[in-house]
Design a protein around this motif. Structure first.
Motif, PDB file in Angstrom:
ATOM      1  N   SER A   7       0.829  -1.211   0.000  1.00 16.52           N
ATOM      2  CA  SER A   7       0.000   0.000   0.000  1.00 16.52           C
ATOM      3  C   SER A   7       0.866   1.266   0.000  1.00 16.52           C
ATOM      4  O   SER A   7       0.429   2.321  -0.453  1.00 16.52           O
ATOM      5  N   GLU A   8       2.111   1.166   0.498  1.00 14.22           N
ATOM      6  CA  GLU A   8       3.011   2.323   0.479  1.00 14.22           C
ATOM      7  C   GLU A   8       3.881   2.359  -0.774  1.00 14.22           C
ATOM      8  O   GLU A   8       4.092   3.400  -1.365  1.00 14.22           O
ATOM      9  N   LEU A  27      20.189 -11.488  -5.832  1.00 13.47           N
ATOM     10  CA  LEU A  27      18.813 -11.087  -5.567  1.00 13.47           C
ATOM     11  C   LEU A  27      18.656  -9.644  -6.039  1.00 13.47           C
ATOM     12  O   LEU A  27      19.304  -8.739  -5.523  1.00 13.47           O
ATOM     13  N   SER A  28      17.806  -9.457  -7.036  1.00 10.16           N
ATOM     14  CA  SER A  28      17.530  -8.128  -7.563  1.00 10.16           C
ATOM     15  C   SER A  28      16.229  -7.631  -6.936  1.00 10.16           C
ATOM     16  O   SER A  28      15.214  -8.319  -6.964  1.00 10.16           O
ATOM     17  N   ILE A  29      16.278  -6.418  -6.370  1.00  9.55           N
ATOM     18  CA  ILE A  29      15.107  -5.836  -5.715  1.00  9.55           C
ATOM     19  C   ILE A  29      14.798  -4.506  -6.389  1.00  9.55           C
ATOM     20  O   ILE A  29      15.653  -3.614  -6.442  1.00  9.55           O
ATOM     21  N   GLN A  30      13.578  -4.390  -6.887  1.00  5.79           N
ATOM     22  CA  GLN A  30      13.146  -3.139  -7.504  1.00  5.79           C
ATOM     23  C   GLN A  30      12.082  -2.513  -6.621  1.00  5.79           C
ATOM     24  O   GLN A  30      10.990  -3.035  -6.469  1.00  5.79           O
ATOM     25  N   ASP A  31      12.435  -1.371  -5.998  1.00  6.49           N
ATOM     26  CA  ASP A  31      11.503  -0.565  -5.212  1.00  6.49           C
ATOM     27  C   ASP A  31      11.101   0.598  -6.093  1.00  6.49           C
ATOM     28  O   ASP A  31      11.909   1.493  -6.349  1.00  6.49           O
ATOM     29  N   ASP A  32       9.863   0.580  -6.558  1.00  7.33           N
ATOM     30  CA  ASP A  32       9.403   1.566  -7.526  1.00  7.33           C
ATOM     31  C   ASP A  32      10.378   1.585  -8.702  1.00  7.33           C
ATOM     32  O   ASP A  32      10.462   0.618  -9.424  1.00  7.33           O
ATOM     33  N   ASP A  33      11.150   2.643  -8.900  1.00  5.05           N
ATOM     34  CA  ASP A  33      12.064   2.707 -10.049  1.00  5.05           C
ATOM     35  C   ASP A  33      13.521   2.434  -9.682  1.00  5.05           C
ATOM     36  O   ASP A  33      14.396   2.467 -10.541  1.00  5.05           O
ATOM     37  N   ASP A  80      -2.825  -8.619 -15.216  1.00  6.39           N
ATOM     38  CA  ASP A  80      -2.695  -7.159 -15.179  1.00  6.39           C
ATOM     39  C   ASP A  80      -1.658  -6.665 -14.180  1.00  6.39           C
ATOM     40  O   ASP A  80      -1.569  -5.468 -13.917  1.00  6.39           O
ATOM     41  N   GLY A  81      -0.879  -7.565 -13.598  1.00  8.37           N
ATOM     42  CA  GLY A  81       0.144  -7.172 -12.643  1.00  8.37           C
ATOM     43  C   GLY A  81      -0.416  -6.935 -11.253  1.00  8.37           C
ATOM     44  O   GLY A  81      -1.618  -6.935 -11.022  1.00  8.37           O
ATOM     45  N   ILE A  82       0.497  -6.756 -10.317  1.00  6.04           N
ATOM     46  CA  ILE A  82       0.155  -6.491  -8.914  1.00  6.04           C
ATOM     47  C   ILE A  82       0.772  -5.145  -8.555  1.00  6.04           C
ATOM     48  O   ILE A  82       1.986  -5.019  -8.499  1.00  6.04           O
ATOM     49  N   ASN A  83      -0.075  -4.144  -8.323  1.00  5.94           N
ATOM     50  CA  ASN A  83       0.417  -2.811  -7.992  1.00  5.94           C
ATOM     51  C   ASN A  83      -0.212  -2.223  -6.748  1.00  5.94           C
ATOM     52  O   ASN A  83       0.192  -1.160  -6.301  1.00  5.94           O
ATOM     53  N   SER A  84      -1.245  -2.897  -6.207  1.00  3.48           N
ATOM     54  CA  SER A  84      -1.958  -2.345  -5.056  1.00  3.48           C
ATOM     55  C   SER A  84      -2.628  -3.471  -4.271  1.00  3.48           C
ATOM     56  O   SER A  84      -2.700  -4.606  -4.737  1.00  3.48           O
ATOM     57  N   ILE A  85      -3.142  -3.114  -3.107  1.00  4.32           N
ATOM     58  CA  ILE A  85      -3.900  -4.077  -2.298  1.00  4.32           C
ATOM     59  C   ILE A  85      -5.132  -4.551  -3.063  1.00  4.32           C
ATOM     60  O   ILE A  85      -5.502  -5.722  -2.991  1.00  4.32           O
ATOM     61  N   ASP A  86      -5.770  -3.662  -3.818  1.00  2.33           N
ATOM     62  CA  ASP A  86      -6.933  -4.055  -4.611  1.00  2.33           C
ATOM     63  C   ASP A  86      -6.568  -5.128  -5.634  1.00  2.33           C
ATOM     64  O   ASP A  86      -7.326  -6.069  -5.856  1.00  2.33           O
TER      65      ASP A  86
END
Length: 195
Positions: free
Chosen positions: A37-38, A51-57, A114-120
């Protein structure tokens, strides 16, 4: 998040290298559900223990290793952590922290249209996934039915619905699960139509 993941997510399967590593785990886009949610964070466990981690961009790399069976070590900004890895189906991964009561829950974004971008998005994905699973289980499950004071069966729910559609049975016939001993639950074939 509090631990005791086995109560929250029953039927977890411990990571098994032969069964899970290549087809389900490595080089998959695992979206971290904790904190989505954040911000969105995507983890990709790569060969050569990267291990590759992408936080936003922002993309960063760290290391990970399989220590023993389903126990992993992951290098984080807070130091080395040890986790146990579990799968809940093929597209849900749980990493249980071994030094404190916490875990991380991931969904394989490669399996979501459609991907996962939010809690919804998480809610929609899990709801659709498990509704489909329940329907499949119910339609394969077997029941007895009673008609004109005689018991028949067992038949799958799908077979019973077909009998109703062909007018061979009434939608109001009582049914019982193969594990029940009587018809006290008062289920009818019409109850299966809405499952």
């Amino acid at each position: 998040m509090p631990s005791d993941i086995f109560e929250l997510l029953p039927n977890l399967v411990a990571f098994n290298y032969e069964r899970h590593y290549e087809p389900l785990f490595i080089n998959q886009n695992w979206v971290l559900i904790n904190g989505i949610s954040e911000k969105k964070a995507t983890y990709v466990f790569k060969d050569d223990n990267i291990l590759s981690i992408q936080d936003d961009d922002v993309v960063s790399e760290t290391s990970w290793t399989i220590s023993f069976h389903n126990i992993f070590s992951i290098e984080t900004t807070d130091g080395l952590i040890t986790v146990k890895a579990y799968f809940k189906d093929k597209d849900v991964l749980v990493l249980e922290h071994q030094d404190k009561e916490d875990y991380a829950l991931f969904i394989n974004e490669d399996k979501v249209e459609d991907g996962i971008n939010s809690i919804d998005d998480v809610t929609r994905f899990l709801k659709a996934k498990y509704e489909k699973k329940v329907k499949e289980v119910i339609h394969k499950h077997e029941f007895y039915y009673i008609d004109n004071f005689k018991e028949f069966g067992p038949y799958t729910a799908k077979e019973l619905v077909e009998k109703v559609k062909s007018n061979a049975l009434s939608v109001y016939c009582f049914i019982r699960d193969i594990n029940d001993h009587d018809y006290s639950k008062r289920l009818r074939i019409k109850d299966l139509l809405y499952s």
